[in-house]
Write a protein that holds these residues in place. Structure first.
Motif, PDB file in Angstrom:
ATOM      1  N   GLU A  11       0.828  -1.209   0.000  1.00 47.83           N
ATOM      2  CA  GLU A  11       0.000   0.000   0.000  1.00 47.83           C
ATOM      3  C   GLU A  11       0.863   1.260   0.000  1.00 47.83           C
ATOM      4  OE1 GLU A  11      -2.550  -0.482   3.387  1.00 47.83           O
ATOM      5  OE2 GLU A  11      -3.674  -2.124   2.458  1.00 47.83           O
ATOM      6  N   GLN A  12       1.955   1.224   0.760  1.00 52.75           N
ATOM      7  CA  GLN A  12       2.857   2.368   0.848  1.00 52.75           C
ATOM      8  C   GLN A  12       3.548   2.614  -0.501  1.00 52.75           C
ATOM      9  OE1 GLN A  12       5.855   1.799   3.831  1.00 52.75           O
ATOM     10  NE2 GLN A  12       7.178   3.387   2.982  1.00 52.75           N
ATOM     11  N   ILE A  13       4.021   1.554  -1.156  1.00 53.45           N
ATOM     12  CA  ILE A  13       4.676   1.687  -2.461  1.00 53.45           C
ATOM     13  C   ILE A  13       3.686   2.210  -3.498  1.00 53.45           C
ATOM     14  CG2 ILE A  13       5.707   0.365  -4.369  1.00 53.45           C
ATOM     15  CD1 ILE A  13       7.010  -1.409  -2.211  1.00 53.45           C
ATOM     16  N   SER A  14       2.458   1.716  -3.454  1.00 51.74           N
ATOM     17  CA  SER A  14       1.441   2.154  -4.397  1.00 51.74           C
ATOM     18  C   SER A  14       1.176   3.648  -4.249  1.00 51.74           C
ATOM     19  CB  SER A  14       0.151   1.366  -4.185  1.00 51.74           C
ATOM     20  OG  SER A  14      -0.834   1.773  -5.088  1.00 51.74           O
ATOM     21  N   PHE A  17       4.732   5.705  -5.260  1.00 51.27           N
ATOM     22  CA  PHE A  17       5.208   5.704  -6.644  1.00 51.27           C
ATOM     23  C   PHE A  17       4.104   5.911  -7.676  1.00 51.27           C
ATOM     24  CE2 PHE A  17       8.614   3.558  -4.408  1.00 51.27           C
ATOM     25  CZ  PHE A  17       9.733   4.139  -4.972  1.00 51.27           C
ATOM     26  N   PHE A  18       2.875   5.519  -7.346  1.00 51.03           N
ATOM     27  CA  PHE A  18       1.785   5.624  -8.315  1.00 51.03           C
ATOM     28  C   PHE A  18       0.775   6.716  -7.956  1.00 51.03           C
ATOM     29  CE2 PHE A  18       3.463   1.358  -8.539  1.00 51.03           C
ATOM     30  CZ  PHE A  18       3.525   1.103  -9.883  1.00 51.03           C
ATOM     31  N   GLY A  19       0.795   7.158  -6.691  1.00 53.85           N
ATOM     32  CA  GLY A  19      -0.158   8.164  -6.247  1.00 53.85           C
ATOM     33  C   GLY A  19      -1.580   7.633  -6.187  1.00 53.85           C
ATOM     34  N   LYS A  20      -1.734   6.319  -6.050  1.00 49.84           N
ATOM     35  CA  LYS A  20      -3.055   5.681  -6.036  1.00 49.84           C
ATOM     36  C   LYS A  20      -3.110   4.653  -4.917  1.00 49.84           C
ATOM     37  CE  LYS A  20      -3.207   6.132 -11.016  1.00 49.84           C
ATOM     38  NZ  LYS A  20      -3.001   5.448 -12.262  1.00 49.84           N
ATOM     39  N   GLU A  21      -4.319   4.373  -4.471  1.00 47.89           N
ATOM     40  CA  GLU A  21      -4.505   3.381  -3.413  1.00 47.89           C
ATOM     41  C   GLU A  21      -4.451   1.963  -3.969  1.00 47.89           C
ATOM     42  OE1 GLU A  21      -7.693   3.581  -0.588  1.00 47.89           O
ATOM     43  OE2 GLU A  21      -7.774   5.765  -0.824  1.00 47.89           O
ATOM     44  N   PHE A  22      -3.940   1.054  -3.158  1.00 46.41           N
ATOM     45  CA  PHE A  22      -4.006  -0.375  -3.452  1.00 46.41           C
ATOM     46  C   PHE A  22      -5.092  -0.937  -2.548  1.00 46.41           C
ATOM     47  CE2 PHE A  22      -2.594  -4.771  -2.525  1.00 46.41           C
ATOM     48  CZ  PHE A  22      -2.700  -5.281  -3.795  1.00 46.41           C
ATOM     49  N   ARG A  23      -6.212  -1.360  -3.134  1.00 48.39           N
ATOM     50  CA  ARG A  23      -7.389  -1.737  -2.349  1.00 48.39           C
ATOM     51  C   ARG A  23      -7.599  -3.239  -2.233  1.00 48.39           C
ATOM     52  NH1 ARG A  23     -10.575   2.498  -5.648  1.00 48.39           N
ATOM     53  NH2 ARG A  23     -10.155   4.389  -4.478  1.00 48.39           N
ATOM     54  N   HIS A  24      -6.638  -4.023  -2.685  1.00 46.30           N
ATOM     55  CA  HIS A  24      -6.815  -5.469  -2.658  1.00 46.30           C
ATOM     56  C   HIS A  24      -5.744  -6.114  -1.786  1.00 46.30           C
ATOM     57  CE1 HIS A  24      -9.200  -4.158  -6.100  1.00 46.30           C
ATOM     58  NE2 HIS A  24      -9.939  -5.226  -5.858  1.00 46.30           N
ATOM     59  N   LYS A  66       6.587  -3.282  -7.280  1.00 46.87           N
ATOM     60  CA  LYS A  66       6.343  -2.201  -8.252  1.00 46.87           C
ATOM     61  C   LYS A  66       5.890  -2.776  -9.595  1.00 46.87           C
ATOM     62  CE  LYS A  66       9.922   1.049  -6.724  1.00 46.87           C
ATOM     63  NZ  LYS A  66      11.171   1.678  -7.204  1.00 46.87           N
ATOM     64  N   HIS A  67       6.554  -3.838 -10.028  1.00 43.80           N
ATOM     65  CA  HIS A  67       6.207  -4.468 -11.301  1.00 43.80           C
ATOM     66  C   HIS A  67       4.760  -4.953 -11.293  1.00 43.80           C
ATOM     67  CE1 HIS A  67       7.120  -7.042 -14.881  1.00 43.80           C
ATOM     68  NE2 HIS A  67       6.104  -7.733 -14.379  1.00 43.80           N
ATOM     69  N   GLU A  68       4.382  -5.644 -10.219  1.00 48.20           N
ATOM     70  CA  GLU A  68       3.014  -6.179 -10.137  1.00 48.20           C
ATOM     71  C   GLU A  68       1.997  -5.049  -9.993  1.00 48.20           C
ATOM     72  OE1 GLU A  68       2.606  -9.169 -11.023  1.00 48.20           O
ATOM     73  OE2 GLU A  68       4.731  -9.631 -10.915  1.00 48.20           O
ATOM     74  N   LEU A  69       2.374  -3.975  -9.318  1.00 47.44           N
ATOM     75  CA  LEU A  69       1.471  -2.822  -9.197  1.00 47.44           C
ATOM     76  C   LEU A  69       1.262  -2.145 -10.554  1.00 47.44           C
ATOM     77  CD1 LEU A  69       2.539  -1.251  -5.788  1.00 47.44           C
ATOM     78  CD2 LEU A  69       0.328  -2.285  -6.346  1.00 47.44           C
ATOM     79  N   CYS A  70       2.256  -2.212 -11.427  1.00 47.50           N
ATOM     80  CA  CYS A  70       2.067  -1.685 -12.792  1.00 47.50           C
ATOM     81  C   CYS A  70       0.964  -2.470 -13.490  1.00 47.50           C
ATOM     82  CB  CYS A  70       3.366  -1.775 -13.589  1.00 47.50           C
ATOM     83  SG  CYS A  70       4.626  -0.595 -13.093  1.00 47.50           S
ATOM     84  N   HIS A  71       1.015  -3.799 -13.389  1.00 46.86           N
ATOM     85  CA  HIS A  71      -0.054  -4.625 -13.959  1.00 46.86           C
ATOM     86  C   HIS A  71      -1.402  -4.226 -13.338  1.00 46.86           C
ATOM     87  CE1 HIS A  71       2.395  -7.468 -16.193  1.00 46.86           C
ATOM     88  NE2 HIS A  71       3.109  -7.782 -15.131  1.00 46.86           N
ATOM     89  N   TYR A  72      -1.414  -4.109 -12.015  1.00 38.47           N
ATOM     90  CA  TYR A  72      -2.631  -3.834 -11.243  1.00 38.47           C
ATOM     91  C   TYR A  72      -3.290  -2.522 -11.672  1.00 38.47           C
ATOM     92  CZ  TYR A  72      -5.315  -2.474  -7.048  1.00 38.47           C
ATOM     93  OH  TYR A  72      -6.295  -2.052  -6.191  1.00 38.47           O
ATOM     94  N   HIS A  73      -2.540  -1.427 -11.617  1.00 34.77           N
ATOM     95  CA  HIS A  73      -3.127  -0.112 -11.888  1.00 34.77           C
ATOM     96  C   HIS A  73      -3.543   0.038 -13.355  1.00 34.77           C
ATOM     97  CE1 HIS A  73      -2.684   1.505  -7.919  1.00 34.77           C
ATOM     98  NE2 HIS A  73      -1.388   1.228  -7.889  1.00 34.77           N
ATOM     99  N   LEU A  74      -2.723  -0.472 -14.269  1.00 35.39           N
ATOM    100  CA  LEU A  74      -3.087  -0.372 -15.690  1.00 35.39           C
ATOM    101  C   LEU A  74      -4.325  -1.207 -16.002  1.00 35.39           C
ATOM    102  CD1 LEU A  74       0.441  -0.467 -17.330  1.00 35.39           C
ATOM    103  CD2 LEU A  74      -1.142   1.453 -17.315  1.00 35.39           C
ATOM    104  N   HIS A  75      -4.441  -2.387 -15.407  1.00 38.29           N
ATOM    105  CA  HIS A  75      -5.608  -3.236 -15.652  1.00 38.29           C
ATOM    106  C   HIS A  75      -6.884  -2.560 -15.142  1.00 38.29           C
ATOM    107  CE1 HIS A  75      -8.321  -6.726 -14.636  1.00 38.29           C
ATOM    108  NE2 HIS A  75      -8.151  -6.870 -15.932  1.00 38.29           N
TER     109      HIS A  75
END
Length: 157
Positions: A11-14, A17-24, A66-75
């Motif tokens: 959640e902290q990395i999201s 680096f992305f400025g978005k929440e990780f909700r899962h 970070k790599h997996e969060l790229c998949h997550y946010h783009l999807h």
């Protein structure tokens, strides 16, 4: 590192680096053998390989997250989230995430010498090297349509 700490780190990395929440959920999956992590399209969860933390350290794990969060946010945004997509590659560069993770030592050492099978055409003498053996009565030479015969097994590293 335990599950709540992993969830908090993700959640902290999201956010950072992305400025978005990780909700899962972000969880360790000890059944992963050859990959550092994976993003699950159906549940939007992220599974990570604990051995990367143990073998390569926290920085490698952060890169995988970070790599997996790229998949997550783009999807979730409906953009190109696959490895071949331009948007995915650009986001990886923006956040400094690796495209591929460093191989584990155990995976590198697990593969021993690999066998190759050498087939020869009786017509033109051309050699065909293959990983798997096959039934020579079902195939012919692609060059001259001659008969193939098994010649030898080669041990290669």
């Amino acid at each position: 590192m335990n599950q709540p700490q992993l969830q908090q780190l993700t959640e902290q990395i999201s956010q950072q680096f992305f400025g978005k929440e990780f909700r899962h959920k972000a969880v360790f999956n000890d059944r992963l053998k050859t990959t550092g992590g994976r993003y699950l399209l159906g549940t939007h969860d992220i599974e990570l390989n604990r051995r990367y933390l143990e073998e390569h350290g926290r920085d490698e794990l952060i890169g995988i997250i970070k790599h997996e969060l790229c998949h997550y946010h783009l999807h979730l945004e409906g953009k190109g989230y696959q490895h071949r997509d331009r948007e995915f590659k650009e986001l990886l560069k923006q956040v400094g995430a690796p495209r591929f993770c460093t191989p584990l030592r155990a995976v590198q050492n697990r593969r021993g010498p690999q066998k190759r099978h050498d087939y020869v055409c009786t017509g033109c003498g051309k050699h065909f090297i293959r990983k798997r053996r096959f039934d020579t009565s079902r195939y012919v030479c692609g060059v001259c349509k001659g008969k193939l015969t098994w010649h030898r097994t080669i041990d290669s590293v």
